[in-house]
Design a protein around this motif. Structure first.
Motif, PDB file in Angstrom:
ATOM      1  N   VAL A 180       0.838  -1.207   0.000  1.00 50.70           N
ATOM      2  CA  VAL A 180       0.000   0.000   0.000  1.00 50.70           C
ATOM      3  C   VAL A 180       0.868   1.249   0.000  1.00 50.70           C
ATOM      4  CG1 VAL A 180      -1.695   1.330   1.283  1.00 50.70           C
ATOM      5  CG2 VAL A 180      -1.937  -1.158   1.105  1.00 50.70           C
ATOM      6  N   ASP A 181       1.912   1.262   0.841  1.00 49.12           N
ATOM      7  CA  ASP A 181       2.805   2.425   0.881  1.00 49.12           C
ATOM      8  C   ASP A 181       3.499   2.633  -0.459  1.00 49.12           C
ATOM      9  OD1 ASP A 181       2.188   3.062   3.455  1.00 49.12           O
ATOM     10  OD2 ASP A 181       3.915   2.049   4.350  1.00 49.12           O
ATOM     11  N   TRP A 182       3.903   1.551  -1.092  1.00 50.04           N
ATOM     12  CA  TRP A 182       4.587   1.672  -2.381  1.00 50.04           C
ATOM     13  C   TRP A 182       3.648   2.262  -3.436  1.00 50.04           C
ATOM     14  CZ3 TRP A 182       3.846  -1.177  -7.081  1.00 50.04           C
ATOM     15  CH2 TRP A 182       4.794  -0.889  -8.065  1.00 50.04           C
ATOM     16  N   LEU A 183       2.411   1.776  -3.482  1.00 52.57           N
ATOM     17  CA  LEU A 183       1.465   2.257  -4.492  1.00 52.57           C
ATOM     18  C   LEU A 183       1.061   3.706  -4.254  1.00 52.57           C
ATOM     19  CD1 LEU A 183      -0.884  -0.851  -4.874  1.00 52.57           C
ATOM     20  CD2 LEU A 183       0.715   0.033  -6.577  1.00 52.57           C
ATOM     21  N   THR A 184       0.815   4.056  -2.995  1.00 52.55           N
ATOM     22  CA  THR A 184       0.332   5.415  -2.704  1.00 52.55           C
ATOM     23  C   THR A 184       1.450   6.446  -2.684  1.00 52.55           C
ATOM     24  OG1 THR A 184       0.482   4.949  -0.329  1.00 52.55           O
ATOM     25  CG2 THR A 184      -1.659   4.594  -1.390  1.00 52.55           C
ATOM     26  N   TYR A 185       2.608   6.057  -2.157  1.00 47.42           N
ATOM     27  CA  TYR A 185       3.707   7.022  -2.015  1.00 47.42           C
ATOM     28  C   TYR A 185       4.664   6.983  -3.205  1.00 47.42           C
ATOM     29  CZ  TYR A 185       7.744   9.458  -0.068  1.00 47.42           C
ATOM     30  OH  TYR A 185       8.780  10.328   0.131  1.00 47.42           O
ATOM     31  N   ASN A 186       5.308   5.824  -3.444  1.00 44.62           N
ATOM     32  CA  ASN A 186       6.323   5.731  -4.491  1.00 44.62           C
ATOM     33  C   ASN A 186       5.760   5.822  -5.898  1.00 44.62           C
ATOM     34  OD1 ASN A 186       7.730   3.397  -2.296  1.00 44.62           O
ATOM     35  ND2 ASN A 186       8.753   5.312  -2.807  1.00 44.62           N
ATOM     36  N   VAL A 187       4.514   5.419  -6.083  1.00 45.11           N
ATOM     37  CA  VAL A 187       3.919   5.486  -7.422  1.00 45.11           C
ATOM     38  C   VAL A 187       3.063   6.742  -7.570  1.00 45.11           C
ATOM     39  CG1 VAL A 187       2.424   4.345  -9.100  1.00 45.11           C
ATOM     40  CG2 VAL A 187       3.953   2.971  -7.674  1.00 45.11           C
ATOM     41  N   ALA A 188       1.964   6.832  -6.830  1.00 46.57           N
ATOM     42  CA  ALA A 188       1.003   7.927  -7.033  1.00 46.57           C
ATOM     43  C   ALA A 188       1.589   9.291  -6.656  1.00 46.57           C
ATOM     44  CB  ALA A 188      -0.261   7.652  -6.231  1.00 46.57           C
ATOM     45  N   TRP A 189       2.105   9.411  -5.430  1.00 44.04           N
ATOM     46  CA  TRP A 189       2.575  10.711  -4.969  1.00 44.04           C
ATOM     47  C   TRP A 189       3.837  11.161  -5.702  1.00 44.04           C
ATOM     48  CZ3 TRP A 189       2.045  15.259  -2.892  1.00 44.04           C
ATOM     49  CH2 TRP A 189       3.162  15.949  -2.445  1.00 44.04           C
ATOM     50  N   GLU A 190       4.847  10.320  -5.757  1.00 46.20           N
ATOM     51  CA  GLU A 190       6.134  10.757  -6.298  1.00 46.20           C
ATOM     52  C   GLU A 190       6.068  11.032  -7.798  1.00 46.20           C
ATOM     53  OE1 GLU A 190       9.823   9.689  -3.982  1.00 46.20           O
ATOM     54  OE2 GLU A 190       8.863   7.727  -4.135  1.00 46.20           O
ATOM     55  N   ILE A 191       5.267  10.285  -8.543  1.00 45.82           N
ATOM     56  CA  ILE A 191       5.114  10.565  -9.970  1.00 45.82           C
ATOM     57  C   ILE A 191       4.255  11.816 -10.172  1.00 45.82           C
ATOM     58  CG2 ILE A 191       4.085   9.762 -12.133  1.00 45.82           C
ATOM     59  CD1 ILE A 191       4.935   6.960 -11.435  1.00 45.82           C
ATOM     60  N   GLY A 192       3.076  11.839  -9.543  1.00 40.84           N
ATOM     61  CA  GLY A 192       2.157  12.965  -9.727  1.00 40.84           C
ATOM     62  C   GLY A 192       2.738  14.278  -9.260  1.00 40.84           C
ATOM     63  N   ALA A 193       3.279  14.292  -8.059  1.00 33.70           N
ATOM     64  CA  ALA A 193       3.840  15.530  -7.522  1.00 33.70           C
ATOM     65  C   ALA A 193       5.105  15.937  -8.265  1.00 33.70           C
ATOM     66  CB  ALA A 193       4.134  15.357  -6.027  1.00 33.70           C
ATOM     67  N   GLY A 194       5.898  14.960  -8.675  1.00 34.34           N
ATOM     68  CA  GLY A 194       7.102  15.282  -9.431  1.00 34.34           C
ATOM     69  C   GLY A 194       6.781  15.978 -10.739  1.00 34.34           C
ATOM     70  N   ALA A 195       5.777  15.459 -11.466  1.00 30.90           N
ATOM     71  CA  ALA A 195       5.375  16.092 -12.726  1.00 30.90           C
ATOM     72  C   ALA A 195       4.809  17.489 -12.483  1.00 30.90           C
ATOM     73  CB  ALA A 195       4.354  15.213 -13.439  1.00 30.90           C
ATOM     74  N   LEU A 196       4.008  17.635 -11.431  1.00 30.64           N
ATOM     75  CA  LEU A 196       3.402  18.934 -11.126  1.00 30.64           C
ATOM     76  C   LEU A 196       4.450  19.970 -10.747  1.00 30.64           C
ATOM     77  CD1 LEU A 196       0.916  20.716 -10.686  1.00 30.64           C
ATOM     78  CD2 LEU A 196       0.785  19.804  -8.331  1.00 30.64           C
ATOM     79  N   VAL A 197       5.372  19.595  -9.881  1.00 36.07           N
ATOM     80  CA  VAL A 197       6.427  20.534  -9.472  1.00 36.07           C
ATOM     81  C   VAL A 197       7.286  20.919 -10.672  1.00 36.07           C
ATOM     82  CG1 VAL A 197       8.500  20.812  -8.056  1.00 36.07           C
ATOM     83  CG2 VAL A 197       6.468  19.722  -7.082  1.00 36.07           C
ATOM     84  N   GLY A 198       7.605  19.942 -11.519  1.00 40.31           N
ATOM     85  CA  GLY A 198       8.388  20.238 -12.715  1.00 40.31           C
ATOM     86  C   GLY A 198       7.679  21.228 -13.620  1.00 40.31           C
ATOM     87  N   TRP A 199       6.365  21.082 -13.766  1.00 45.41           N
ATOM     88  CA  TRP A 199       5.584  21.994 -14.607  1.00 45.41           C
ATOM     89  C   TRP A 199       5.557  23.401 -14.014  1.00 45.41           C
ATOM     90  CZ3 TRP A 199       0.874  24.548 -13.612  1.00 45.41           C
ATOM     91  CH2 TRP A 199       0.270  25.137 -14.735  1.00 45.41           C
ATOM     92  N   ILE A 200       5.365  23.508 -12.698  1.00 40.91           N
ATOM     93  CA  ILE A 200       5.323  24.820 -12.038  1.00 40.91           C
ATOM     94  C   ILE A 200       6.652  25.545 -12.194  1.00 40.91           C
ATOM     95  CG2 ILE A 200       5.168  25.962  -9.798  1.00 40.91           C
ATOM     96  CD1 ILE A 200       3.127  23.803  -8.983  1.00 40.91           C
ATOM     97  N   ILE A 201       7.745  24.841 -11.964  1.00 37.09           N
ATOM     98  CA  ILE A 201       9.057  25.483 -12.064  1.00 37.09           C
ATOM     99  C   ILE A 201       9.365  25.841 -13.517  1.00 37.09           C
ATOM    100  CG2 ILE A 201      11.537  25.095 -11.768  1.00 37.09           C
ATOM    101  CD1 ILE A 201      10.841  23.502  -9.254  1.00 37.09           C
ATOM    102  N   GLY A 202       8.959  25.006 -14.449  1.00 39.07           N
ATOM    103  CA  GLY A 202       9.142  25.334 -15.860  1.00 39.07           C
ATOM    104  C   GLY A 202       8.361  26.569 -16.256  1.00 39.07           C
TER     105      GLY A 202
END
Length: 443
Positions: free
Chosen positions: A198-220
Motif C-alpha cells: 500500500v505504501d509503495w502504491l500510494t507514495y512511491n507510485v502515485a505521490w512521487e510521480i504525480g507531484a514530481g510532474a506537477l512541481v516540474g511543470w510549475i518550475i518550468g
C-alpha cells in the motif's frame, strides 16, 4: 637536476588532464561525426589506458566510492534530461507523443519483467536483486543515447526515430524509479516483515510521480515567465547566458527532491515546459548548447572513470552465463519488447526496428544501482555492479559502432540528407522559421 625527476604534483596532473579533456570535448565530436565510432568508446579506452600509468593511483570502482558514484551519475543524468527536453521541437500532446507512451507503457514494463526473469532463473539472483537489475537496465539512457537523439532546438532533425528515443529517455528515467523503489522496499521489509504494498502504491507510485510532474511543470512555467515574459528589460533571455538552463535544472531537481518526489521526472517536465514558453526564441539554442557542453564534459569524466574501473576489476564477478544474459538483454529483450510496443504505429519497419534496437543502457543504469545499494543491503551488490557494467559496456560498443551507419542508412532510405542536421544551424540573432528560413527573434 633532482627537480626534473620529481613526480609532478597531483594538482598539476589534474589541471593538465582537465585541459586536455576540455579540448577533446570540443574536438572529438567533429572527428567522429562520420565515423562508426562514438565519443563514449574513446573515453572508456582513454580511462583504461590512464589507470595503467604510474601517475594514476586510486581505486575508481563505484563499490569503493558508493556515495560519489550515486551523486556524480545523478548530476550527469539531470543535466542530460534538461538538454533532452530543451531540444525537442514537437509540442507536448497525448496524441502526437503516441510513440513515447507506447515505449513507456509497454516496452519498459516488458523489459523489466524479462530482465527480472533472466536474472532470477538464468543468473540465480534473488528475486529482489533481479527486480533491481531489471529496473536499472530497462530505461533508455538520456546521456549515452545523445548520438541518436533529436538535433538542437529548431535544428530540423526530428524524425520519428530520434523523437521517440529522446522523449522515451526523458520520461522513463523518472518512471523507472517506482520499480527501483519497489526493490528497495522489498529488501528492507525482508528483515522486518512489515507490509509494503500500500505504501509503495500510494507514495512511491502515485505521490512521487504525480507531484514530481506537477512541481516540474510549475518550475518550468516560472522560469519560462522570468526568461521570456517578464516585462521591460528584466527578462532573463536578455542576459544571453545559457547558464539559466543549468539554474532551472538545479532548482527543479532540488525542490522536487526536498518534497520527496521524482526529481528526474521533474527536470524533464521543467525542460519541456520551459521550451514551450517561447518555442522559437533563439535563446533556447543558447541554453541547449551550454547544457550540452556541461553534459558532455561530465559524461567524459564519468566514462574515463568507468574505463579505469573495468581495468581494476569491476567485471571480475562476471561469468560466461552473465555474458550470455547481457547479450540477450541487448539483442533480444529490448528489441522484442520495443517491437511489441511499436506494433500498430504509423511507422515503417526500419523506424520500428531502429527504435527497438537503440535502447541504450549506461549512466542512468549506474545511478539507479548506486542509489538502491546506498538505500538498502543487497547481498549480490558486487555481482550486480559487474552485470550492469558489462551490459553498459556492450551497449556502448555495439550501439556506438552501429548508430552512425545505420541511422545514416535509415535517413537515406526515407529521402533525408543525413548531414542536414549538421549544416542547419540557427543564424546569429535569429532562429530557423517553420520553413527553414531565418526569422528574427521576438522578445
Amino acid at each position: 637536476m633532482d627537480e626534473l625527476t620529481k613526480t609532478p604534483d597531483l594538482y598539476i596532473i589534474l589541471l593538465t588532464a582537465a585541459g586536455a579533456l576540455i579540448a577533446l570535448v570540443a574536438w572529438l565530436p567533429l572527428v567522429l561525426k562520420r565515423l562508426p565510432l562514438s565519443l563514449p568508446i574513446v573515453c572508456i579506452v582513454l580511462g583504461a589506458l590512464a589507470i595503467l600509468t604510474p601517475l594514476v593511483r586510486f581505486d575508481p570502482s563505484p563499490l569503493a566510492h558508493p556515495v560519489i558514484a550515486e551523486r556524480f551519475t545523478e548530476f550527469v543524468v539531470i543535466i542530460a534530461l534538461m538538454g533532452a527536453g530543451l531540444k525537442i521541437d514537437r509540442p507536448f500532446s497525448w496524441r502526437t507523443w503516441g510513440v513515447t507512451w507506447r515505449l513507456l507503457g509497454i516496452t519498459m514494463p516488458l523489459s523489466i519483467g524479462a530482465i527480472l526473469l533472466l536474472g532470477h532463473y538464468g543468473l540465480g539472483l534473488s528475486l529482489v536483486a533481479s527486480l533491481l537489475l531489471g529496473a536499472s537496465l530497462a530505461p533508455t539512457d538520456p546521456v549515452l543515447a545523445s548520438d541518436i537523439q533529436v538535433g538542437p532546438p529548431q535544428g530540423g532533425a526530428e524524425d520519428e526515430v530520434r523523437f521517440g528515443l529522446t522523449s522515451e529517455a526523458g520520461f522513463n528515467d523518472g518512471l523507472a524509479f517506482p520499480f527501483v523503489n519497489l526493490a528497495i522496499v522489498m529488501a528492507l521489509s525482508a528483515g522486518t516483515g512489515e507490509p509494503w504494498l500500500v505504501d509503495w502504491l500510494t507514495y512511491n507510485v502515485a505521490w512521487e510521480i504525480g507531484a514530481g510532474a506537477l512541481v516540474g511543470w510549475i518550475i518550468g512555467k516560472a522560469f519560462g515567465w522570468l526568461t521570456f515574459r517578464m516585462p521591460g528589460q528584466s527578462a532573463l533571455a536578455k542576459t544571453g547566458d545559457g547558464l539559466i538552463a543549468v539554474s532551472a535544472t538545479f532548482v527543479s531537481y532540488g525542490v522536487t527532491e526536498m518534497l520527496h518526489c521524482y526529481g528526474f521526472l521533474a527536470v524533464f517536465v521543467t525542460a519541456l515546459t520551459f521550451r514551450s514558453a517561447h518555442r522559437n526564441h533563439d535563446f533556447q539554442r543558447e541554453m541547449h548548447d551550454l547544457t550540452e557542453q556541461v553534459e558532455r564534459l561530465a559524461m567524459m569524466v564519468l566514462l574515463l572513470l568507468f574505463g579505469a574501473s573495468l581495468v581494476t576489476g569491476l567485471l571480475r564477478p562476471v561469468g560466461w552465463t552473465d555474458v550470455l544474459v547481457a547479450l540477450a538483454i541487448i539483442f533480444l529483450v529490448r528489441p522484442v519488447s520495443g517491437l511489441l510496443g511499436m506494433w500498430g504505429t504509423k511507422t515503417t519497419g526500419g523506424e520500428r526496428a531502429s527504435i527497438a534496437f537503440f535502447g541504450i543502457r549506461g549512466v542512468g543504469s549506474f545511478y539507479y544501482l548506486a542509489y538502491a545499494l546506498n538505500e538498502a543491503d543487497f547481498a549480490e551488490a558486487e555481482r550486480l555492479w559487474g552485470i550492469v557494467g558489462l551490459v553498459a559496456l556492450l551497449s556502448i560498443l555495439i550501439h556506438g559502432l552501429t548508430v552512425t551507419p545505420l541511422i545514416r542508412l535509415l535517413d537515406r532510405t526515407h529521402g533525408r540528407d543525413p548531414d542536414a542536421q549538421h549544416r542547419k544551424a540557427v543564424p546569429p540573432g535569429g532562429q530557423i522559421g517553420p520553413a527553414g528560413t531565418p526569422e528574427k527573434a521576438s522578445d
